[in-house]
Design an enzyme around this catalytic site. Sequence first.
Site, PDB file in Angstrom:
ATOM      1  N   HIS A 193      13.171  35.722 123.197  1.00 50.52           N
ATOM      2  CA  HIS A 193      12.620  35.041 124.391  1.00 50.52           C
ATOM      3  C   HIS A 193      11.839  33.798 123.985  1.00 50.52           C
ATOM      4  O   HIS A 193      10.908  33.397 124.683  1.00 50.52           O
ATOM      5  CB  HIS A 193      11.723  35.965 125.223  1.00 50.52           C
ATOM      6  CG  HIS A 193      12.381  37.230 125.678  1.00 50.52           C
ATOM      7  ND1 HIS A 193      12.727  37.480 126.984  1.00 50.52           N
ATOM      8  CD2 HIS A 193      12.791  38.325 124.984  1.00 50.52           C
ATOM      9  CE1 HIS A 193      13.294  38.672 127.088  1.00 50.52           C
ATOM     10  NE2 HIS A 193      13.360  39.203 125.870  1.00 50.52           N
ATOM     11  N   SER A 323      16.952   6.705 113.978  1.00 53.84           N
ATOM     12  CA  SER A 323      16.478   5.960 115.139  1.00 53.84           C
ATOM     13  C   SER A 323      16.651   4.456 114.952  1.00 53.84           C
ATOM     14  O   SER A 323      16.489   3.939 113.849  1.00 53.84           O
ATOM     15  CB  SER A 323      14.991   6.266 115.345  1.00 53.84           C
ATOM     16  OG  SER A 323      14.429   5.400 116.304  1.00 53.84           O
ATOM     17  N   LYS A 329      12.766   8.158 110.641  1.00 54.40           N
ATOM     18  CA  LYS A 329      13.134   9.351 111.422  1.00 54.40           C
ATOM     19  C   LYS A 329      14.553   9.764 111.040  1.00 54.40           C
ATOM     20  O   LYS A 329      15.455   8.933 110.956  1.00 54.40           O
ATOM     21  CB  LYS A 329      13.080   8.980 112.906  1.00 54.40           C
ATOM     22  CG  LYS A 329      13.069  10.156 113.860  1.00 54.40           C
ATOM     23  CD  LYS A 329      12.663   9.637 115.246  1.00 54.40           C
ATOM     24  CE  LYS A 329      12.439  10.774 116.225  1.00 54.40           C
ATOM     25  NZ  LYS A 329      13.659  11.453 116.571  1.00 54.40           N
ATOM     26  N   GLU A 336      23.996  17.999 116.365  1.00 52.05           N
ATOM     27  CA  GLU A 336      24.121  17.409 117.711  1.00 52.05           C
ATOM     28  C   GLU A 336      25.589  17.166 118.046  1.00 52.05           C
ATOM     29  O   GLU A 336      26.077  17.486 119.139  1.00 52.05           O
ATOM     30  CB  GLU A 336      23.348  16.084 117.767  1.00 52.05           C
ATOM     31  CG  GLU A 336      21.843  16.253 117.684  1.00 52.05           C
ATOM     32  CD  GLU A 336      21.083  14.957 117.386  1.00 52.05           C
ATOM     33  OE1 GLU A 336      19.853  14.983 117.422  1.00 52.05           O
ATOM     34  OE2 GLU A 336      21.732  13.923 117.095  1.00 52.05           O
TER      35      GLU A 336
END
Length: 474
Positions: A193, A323, A329, A336
């Site tokens: 959860h 980025s 980054k 993805e």
Amino acid sequence: MTEQPTATYRTESDSMGDKQIPSNVYYGIQTLRAVENFPISGIKPLSTYVDACVIIKKATAIANGALDCIPQDISQAIVQAADEILAGKLRDQFVVDVYQAGAGTSHHMNVNEVLSNRALEILGDEKGNYKRVSPNDHVNYGQSTNDVIPTAIRIGGLLALEKTLLPALSNAVAALESKATEFQDIVKSGRTHMQDAVPVRLGETFRAWAQILREHTVRIETASGDLTSLGLGGSAVGTGLNTHPEYSQKVAQILSELIDKPLKPAPNLMAAMQSMAPFVNVSGALRNLAQDCVKMSHDLRLMDSGPKTGLKEIQLPPVQPGSSIMPGKYNPVMAEMTSMVCFQVMGYDSAIALCAQAGQLELNVMMPLIAYNLIHSIEILGNTISALTTKCVEKIEAKGDRCLAYAEGSLALVTALNTHIGYLNAAAVAKESLETGKSLRQIVLERGLMSLEDLAKVLDLEKMSAMPTSSANT
Ligand SMILES: N[C@@H](CC(=O)O)C(=O)O
């Protein structure tokens, strides 16, 4: 100024009239009409699908030659033309858009015309002289789009599985198993959860993923067994009109040898041409795999989140700057990409399901979309799993200290106290710990619920996170 050479044309005719065809191209009048009729997506037939159609035409030419249905020299020339295409020649001659005539007649005629024109050249004749080698009467002898295309989807599916998805899955399983061994001793917090749960081993997380992929491999292989039963020989409606009585058996045997798979004529050719169920079955197995791959890729992103403000239990290898504006980054781009491909596979599967229920009477004309979606699904899933394995999974590093710190701070460790102090006492300890920031250990001791010695034995994270030996993988 040098003069530009003027384009030359040949005239071809069909039942609708004449058309000028550029003399250098191998496709013919019916292909050209389809190109003009369907300027839809710009997506050309998948190479594997072209292979499948050409292999079928090679097999039919051999069978029809052996059964004396077409002249020997023509049979041999078609086979030679097919071999040239399979070796990589004339691939730019397959030009009809994926969204085209129902059943796939346009692409099918494209294949027939290219083979016919190349066979003519092999025989020393000129392209377009269809009286000598006809796309319909020779290359397509005893065949119809209606039995060739469902067979091509079967062959294309089998080829794509063998070339891309199955080896990719096997490599992914090996990479996950190797990470499972490497990370076997790293204790991390479980989460259910999205909340603290009892501890697990990072290695077991990877071992579970390996097993999940193994099970999907079996599902896909089982479903692909349906693809080996062929409706070829049914011709237009499954009755086999215009075919030699021995043809369906013979052509299945030749095809089996050509692709080295145990193919056989379907017990009912009409059923094999009408029902798209085998494709729904394979596509369903692909969707099933895709759904678990989404889960895994999301888990990788979650565990890698950070570096300062997330979990950062693992480090995915940076493969490119993340980025355009935020320096330094690195994003989990392989994971993805995996999710996006999986969503596309699920979308393809939904379209296949719609196509499959849209057959009428003797034919399902939605086959071109089924062909593209199924074969593309297999290929993009295979390529994705391969890339994810080599560019991400194989190079994942564990952040063991971080994993352990979360595991030690997890409120769910009180679960191990249940059998010693009871669920309600344990819940009260957890509550106090959350409210005061005191450790579970300290509160249990303060409340005199257990001795320090017993507590140390019970709150042993290594023991708590060990898997029972019975569930070890084979
Ligand atoms: N699909 C065509 C047959 C064929 O192209 O062979 C039809 O049934 O009209």
